[in-house]
Motif scaffolding. Structure first.
Motif, short mmCIF file in Angstrom:
data_model
loop_
_atom_site.label_atom_id
_atom_site.label_comp_id
_atom_site.label_asym_id
_atom_site.label_seq_id
_atom_site.Cartn_x
_atom_site.Cartn_y
_atom_site.Cartn_z
N MET A 115 0.85 -1.19 0.02
CA MET A 115 -0.10 -0.12 -0.14
C MET A 115 0.94 1.37 -0.03
SD MET A 115 -2.99 -0.95 -0.26
CE MET A 115 -4.03 0.61 -0.01
N ALA A 116 2.05 1.31 0.71
CA ALA A 116 2.82 2.35 0.76
C ALA A 116 3.27 2.83 -0.66
CB ALA A 116 4.09 2.13 1.76
N ALA A 117 3.78 1.76 -1.44
CA ALA A 117 4.03 1.90 -2.85
C ALA A 117 3.26 2.57 -3.61
CB ALA A 117 4.61 0.69 -3.43
N LEU A 118 1.87 2.06 -3.57
CA LEU A 118 0.58 2.44 -4.28
C LEU A 118 0.53 4.04 -4.08
CD1 LEU A 118 -1.69 1.78 -6.26
CD2 LEU A 118 -2.97 1.26 -4.16
N ILE A 119 0.70 4.48 -2.85
CA ILE A 119 0.63 5.92 -2.37
C ILE A 119 1.65 6.61 -2.98
CG2 ILE A 119 0.66 7.44 -0.44
CD1 ILE A 119 -0.81 5.67 0.97
N ARG A 120 2.92 5.92 -3.21
CA ARG A 120 4.05 6.73 -3.83
C ARG A 120 3.69 6.81 -5.29
NH1 ARG A 120 6.83 3.21 -0.31
NH2 ARG A 120 7.86 4.29 1.23
N ASP B 164 18.98 1.50 1.97
CA ASP B 164 19.54 1.90 0.92
C ASP B 164 19.39 0.97 -0.34
OD1 ASP B 164 19.83 4.26 2.23
OD2 ASP B 164 21.98 4.06 2.33
N PHE B 165 19.76 -0.28 -0.15
CA PHE B 165 19.69 -1.44 -0.96
C PHE B 165 18.26 -1.53 -1.49
CE2 PHE B 165 18.90 -5.87 -1.71
CZ PHE B 165 19.50 -6.09 -2.75
N ARG B 166 17.54 -1.52 -0.68
CA ARG B 166 15.98 -1.83 -0.82
C ARG B 166 15.59 -0.72 -1.99
NH1 ARG B 166 12.17 1.10 1.82
NH2 ARG B 166 12.90 0.63 3.65
N ARG B 167 15.72 0.55 -1.39
CA ARG B 167 15.52 1.53 -2.30
C ARG B 167 15.95 1.52 -3.78
NH1 ARG B 167 17.26 4.55 2.40
NH2 ARG B 167 15.50 4.58 3.88
N VAL B 168 17.19 1.03 -3.85
CA VAL B 168 17.86 0.75 -5.14
C VAL B 168 16.98 -0.10 -5.96
CG1 VAL B 168 19.62 0.22 -6.59
CG2 VAL B 168 19.97 1.77 -4.62
N LEU B 169 16.54 -1.34 -5.22
CA LEU B 169 15.71 -2.39 -6.02
C LEU B 169 14.56 -1.60 -6.33
CD1 LEU B 169 16.01 -5.58 -4.06
CD2 LEU B 169 17.28 -4.95 -6.09
N ASN B 170 13.69 -0.96 -5.38
CA ASN B 170 12.45 -0.38 -5.82
C ASN B 170 12.48 0.54 -6.91
OD1 ASN B 170 11.37 -1.68 -3.86
ND2 ASN B 170 11.31 -0.05 -2.35
N LEU C 236 15.34 -8.44 9.70
CA LEU C 236 15.60 -7.24 8.78
C LEU C 236 15.70 -7.56 7.54
CD1 LEU C 236 16.36 -3.96 8.97
CD2 LEU C 236 18.58 -4.63 8.98
N VAL C 237 16.23 -8.65 7.03
CA VAL C 237 16.63 -8.94 5.54
C VAL C 237 14.95 -9.32 5.13
CG1 VAL C 237 17.40 -10.72 3.96
CG2 VAL C 237 18.86 -9.72 5.66
N ARG C 238 14.47 -10.08 5.87
CA ARG C 238 13.07 -10.52 5.56
C ARG C 238 12.13 -9.22 5.49
NH1 ARG C 238 8.37 -11.52 8.80
NH2 ARG C 238 6.90 -13.00 8.08
N ASN C 239 12.17 -8.42 6.14
CA ASN C 239 11.44 -7.13 6.21
C ASN C 239 11.88 -6.23 4.66
OD1 ASN C 239 11.22 -3.98 6.48
ND2 ASN C 239 9.90 -4.63 8.09
N GLN C 240 12.98 -6.30 4.58
CA GLN C 240 13.49 -5.53 3.30
C GLN C 240 13.13 -5.98 1.96
OE1 GLN C 240 14.24 -2.68 3.64
NE2 GLN C 240 15.80 -2.25 5.56
N MET C 241 13.26 -7.44 1.93
CA MET C 241 12.57 -8.21 0.75
C MET C 241 11.26 -8.33 0.53
SD MET C 241 15.47 -9.44 -0.62
CE MET C 241 16.20 -7.70 -0.26
N TYR C 242 10.58 -8.47 1.85
CA TYR C 242 9.02 -8.36 1.60
C TYR C 242 8.61 -6.76 0.76
CZ TYR C 242 4.42 -6.99 2.68
OH TYR C 242 3.19 -6.47 2.86
N GLN C 243 9.16 -5.87 1.22
CA GLN C 243 8.89 -4.40 0.88
C GLN C 243 9.16 -4.52 -0.64
OE1 GLN C 243 9.22 -0.95 2.90
NE2 GLN C 243 10.47 -1.95 4.69
N ALA C 244 10.49 -4.88 -0.85
CA ALA C 244 10.97 -4.81 -2.47
C ALA C 244 10.11 -5.73 -3.38
CB ALA C 244 12.36 -5.57 -2.52
N ASN C 245 9.52 -7.03 -2.82
CA ASN C 245 8.80 -8.02 -3.69
C ASN C 245 7.37 -7.32 -3.65
OD1 ASN C 245 10.91 -9.54 -4.18
ND2 ASN C 245 10.32 -10.78 -2.47
N ASN D 171 6.30 -4.09 -3.33
CA ASN D 171 6.53 -2.89 -4.16
C ASN D 171 6.58 -3.14 -5.75
OD1 ASN D 171 6.36 -1.22 -1.93
ND2 ASN D 171 8.48 -0.85 -2.10
N ALA D 172 7.30 -4.25 -6.07
CA ALA D 172 7.36 -4.86 -7.59
C ALA D 172 5.89 -5.18 -8.07
CB ALA D 172 8.53 -5.88 -7.49
#
Length: 391
Positions: free
Chosen positions: A1-6, A131-137, A277-286, A288-289
């Motif tokens: 949902m955060a990605a949809l708002i963006r 920062d890594f997750r933001r680059v993937l996004n 932390l890795v799980r959180n970042q990977m969830y957000q990246a996937n 958002n994609a």
């Protein structure tokens, strides 16, 4: 949902950037996340990497300060244990604000537990992982939400541009019937668009993302392995600390035993928190994609409909034919692009990363270490007691 708002706020932010404003960026970002980033004291040095490849971004591997097992002495353990209070004594909120997305709430708790704001050894890793997750996004957003609709728009312009270059005689089109050969401009342009899109996805996008993910994999492998090595050192020191002490060193024995025991417990928890932390970042990246793909598909369909309407207005003598063939070709382009050519964007991290190669918390066997430690200590107590009775 955060990605949809963006996604929805993309155009206001773009206008603000063009005119030099920052209000839209501040309004669209997470205030809590911004505050957390501003509070971070960690400065992460990266290995040299081009900030942009052709169309997409790459991020260098972090140069994180770590204590090697050979340097892990009592002073280092004491310093490490000092940061453990951020985890053992941190009263996380049972009533987080409902205005935040849960992954942001969880990320804040992980940052607090790992001592990001007190400059712990983990601070740089936490910052770099975000920062890594933001680059993937950013790369996924560019491909799915920007470049694909743009390619659809350019394909529509190409179709309209080559209408006059096509022969005007009537031909028999399979499953459609006799139509002017000029309407074939739409399927030709759609085919060209799918080819360009596939080329962009298979070459610069996957190249940049895989380089980023392999760098991430290397960082995780190294970090988790180092935490395990230090865990083994601390556990061994905690088991054997009394063997190097005498009766007149009771206070030193108590301090060192406490430090080493707490150190190996804290190292195990750090590994577990790092995994989360890795799980959180990977969830957000996937996640958002997936949202970028859905948003880009809708935007591409809108471009196609507009192109079909324009074509119908430019060629009123065959308006219905132009509209139907333009819309049909565009729909084939959208489905072929988002489901066929780029259907694996959301699962790219899973295919590249091999978590079975990481030394994870489950392999530490903390339960056995505690049982061995307590059992050995109790055995020493009983042995010493019985020996004194016999004497």
């Amino acid at each position: 949902m955060a990605a949809l708002i963006r996604i929805l706020l993309f155009f206001p932010r773009l206008v603000a950037r063009l005119f030099g404003g920052t209000a839209a960026r501040k309004a669209s970002g997470s205030l809590v996340a911004e505050a957390g980033r501003d509070a971070e004291a960690a400065k992460v040095e990266l290995t040299p990497a081009r900030p942009y490849t052709f169309l997409f971004r790459e991020i260098g591997r972090p140069k994180l300060p770590v204590v090697s097992a050979s340097e892990f002495n009592l002073d280092k353990a004491r310093e490490m244990v000092g940061h453990s209070e951020t985890y053992f004594r941190h009263p996380f909120s049972l009533f987080p604000p409902g205005s935040l997305f849960y992954e942001e709430v969880e990320l804040q708790e992980l940052e607090a537990s790992l001592g990001v704001h007190v400059g712990s050894e983990d601070a740089g890793f936490v910052k770099w992982s975000s920062d890594f997750r933001r680059v993937l996004n950013d790369n996924a957003r560019r491909l799915l939400l920007w470049y694909t609709p743009l390619i659809a728009l350019l394909s529509a312009m190409v179709a309209l541009g080559i209408h006059d270059l096509m022969p005007s005689e009537t031909i028999e089109i399979p499953m459609i019937g006799p139509r002017s050969a000029q309407v074939l401009a739409w399927p030709m342009a759609a085919l060209l668009g799918v080819f360009v899109l596939t080329l962009i996805y298979q070459w610069p996008y996957k190249f940049a993302q895989q380089r980023n993910l392999l760098g991430f994999d290397n960082t995780i492998t190294s970090r988790f392995s180092q935490l395990n090595q230090n865990f083994q050192v601390a556990k061994r020191q905690a088991l054997n600390v009394e063997r190097n002490k005498r009766m007149n060193q009771v206070e030193e024995l108590k301090e060192e035993a406490a430090i080493w025991t707490l150190a190996y417990h804290w190292l195990a928890q750090r590994l577990l928190l790092s995994e989360r932390l890795v799980r959180n970042q990977m969830y957000q990246a996937n996640r958002n994609a997936t949202l970028y793909s859905a948003g880009g598909f809708v935007l591409t369909i809108a471009v196609i409909v507009v192109g079909a309407l324009v074509s119908a207005r430019l060629f009123p003598e065959r308006a219905s034919e132009e509209f139907l063939l333009a819309a049909g070709s565009g729909l084939v382009f959208a489905i072929s692009g988002y489901i066929g050519a780029m259907g694996g964007v959301a699962g790219e991290t899973r295919r590249v990363l091999e978590d079975n190669e990481w030394f994870r918390f489950s392999r530490l066997e903390l339960d056995r270490a505690v049982a061995e430690h307590v059992g050995e200590d109790k055995l020493q107590i009983i042995t010493f007691r019985d020996r004194n009775r016999l004497e």
